[in-house]
Design a protein around this motif. Structure first.
Motif, short mmCIF file in Angstrom:
data_model
loop_
_atom_site.label_atom_id
_atom_site.label_comp_id
_atom_site.label_asym_id
_atom_site.label_seq_id
_atom_site.Cartn_x
_atom_site.Cartn_y
_atom_site.Cartn_z
N GLY A 7 20.70 6.71 18.11
CA GLY A 7 20.45 7.66 17.03
C GLY A 7 19.70 8.91 17.47
N SER A 16 15.49 16.26 10.08
CA SER A 16 15.29 14.81 10.02
C SER A 16 16.26 14.11 10.95
CB SER A 16 15.49 14.30 8.59
OG SER A 16 14.55 14.86 7.70
N ARG A 18 17.35 9.77 11.97
CA ARG A 18 17.07 8.35 11.79
C ARG A 18 17.50 7.59 13.04
NH1 ARG A 18 19.46 4.12 7.31
NH2 ARG A 18 21.31 4.29 8.65
N SER A 20 18.03 3.95 14.96
CA SER A 20 18.36 2.57 14.63
C SER A 20 18.15 1.68 15.85
CB SER A 20 19.82 2.47 14.18
OG SER A 20 20.08 3.26 13.04
N TRP A 35 8.08 0.98 16.75
CA TRP A 35 8.70 2.08 17.48
C TRP A 35 7.60 2.75 18.30
CZ3 TRP A 35 13.80 3.32 17.93
CH2 TRP A 35 14.69 2.75 17.01
N PHE A 67 7.05 9.85 9.30
CA PHE A 67 7.89 8.80 9.85
C PHE A 67 7.80 7.55 8.96
CE2 PHE A 67 7.93 10.03 14.67
CZ PHE A 67 8.31 11.31 14.32
N SER A 70 11.43 0.79 8.79
CA SER A 70 11.98 -0.17 7.84
C SER A 70 12.94 -1.08 8.58
CB SER A 70 12.70 0.55 6.69
OG SER A 70 13.81 1.28 7.17
N TYR A 79 14.84 0.47 11.58
CA TYR A 79 15.05 1.91 11.49
C TYR A 79 13.74 2.67 11.67
CZ TYR A 79 19.44 0.49 9.28
OH TYR A 79 20.65 -0.08 9.01
N LEU A 80 13.89 3.90 12.13
CA LEU A 80 12.77 4.84 12.11
C LEU A 80 13.30 6.14 11.51
CD1 LEU A 80 9.80 5.40 12.82
CD2 LEU A 80 10.63 6.44 14.95
N GLN A 81 12.92 6.40 10.29
CA GLN A 81 13.27 7.65 9.64
C GLN A 81 12.23 8.69 10.01
OE1 GLN A 81 15.99 8.46 7.64
NE2 GLN A 81 15.19 10.55 7.79
N ASN A 83 11.09 12.58 9.55
CA ASN A 83 11.24 13.79 8.74
C ASN A 83 10.29 14.88 9.22
OD1 ASN A 83 13.07 12.37 6.97
ND2 ASN A 83 11.29 11.46 5.96
#
Length: 115
Positions: A7, A16, A18, A20, A35, A67, A70, A79-81, A83
């Motif tokens: 990702g 942004s 994300r 995975s 992470w 960040f 989830s 996941y690491l979102q 922004n």
């Protein structure tokens, strides 16, 4: 446990992305999921940490409120979102899990934030 992270890529500042991390086992079987990121010549630093039992999360001030970590149990994916990305977020990012007394790492994925 095998972890495969993907990702990463090039994104403009303020954007942004994300990340995975697909695990070979049920994500919620892990004690913790994390992470990390690593700058050239430096040690890895934690950027997001999730304690499975209770869903407790920890973020350093440098990424707090930007960040989000989830996990999707059905997809065995962490996941690491990310922004509001900044140039200083440019680094190689690694996922990691801790289970049964051992720590496992995925391969890194490079995130480059352009200004």
């Amino acid at each position: 446990v095998q972890l495969q992270a993907f990702g990463g890529g090039l994104v403009q500042a303020g954007g942004s992305l994300r990340l995975s991390c697909v695990a070979s086992e049920n994500a919620f079987s892990f004690t913790t999921m994390s992470w990390y990121r690593q700058y050239p010549g430096q040690q890895r630093e934690m950027v997001a940490h999730l304690v499975t039992d209770g869903g407790f999360t920890i973020y350093p001030d440098s990424v707090k409120d930007r960040f989000i970590i989830s996990a999707d149990n059905a997809k065995n994916t962490i996941y690491l979102q990310m922004n509001s990305l900044k140039s200083e977020d440019t680094a190689v990012y690694y996922c990691s899990v801790y289970t049964n007394g051992l720590t496992y790492w995925g391969q890194g994925t490079l995130v480059t934030v352009s200004t």
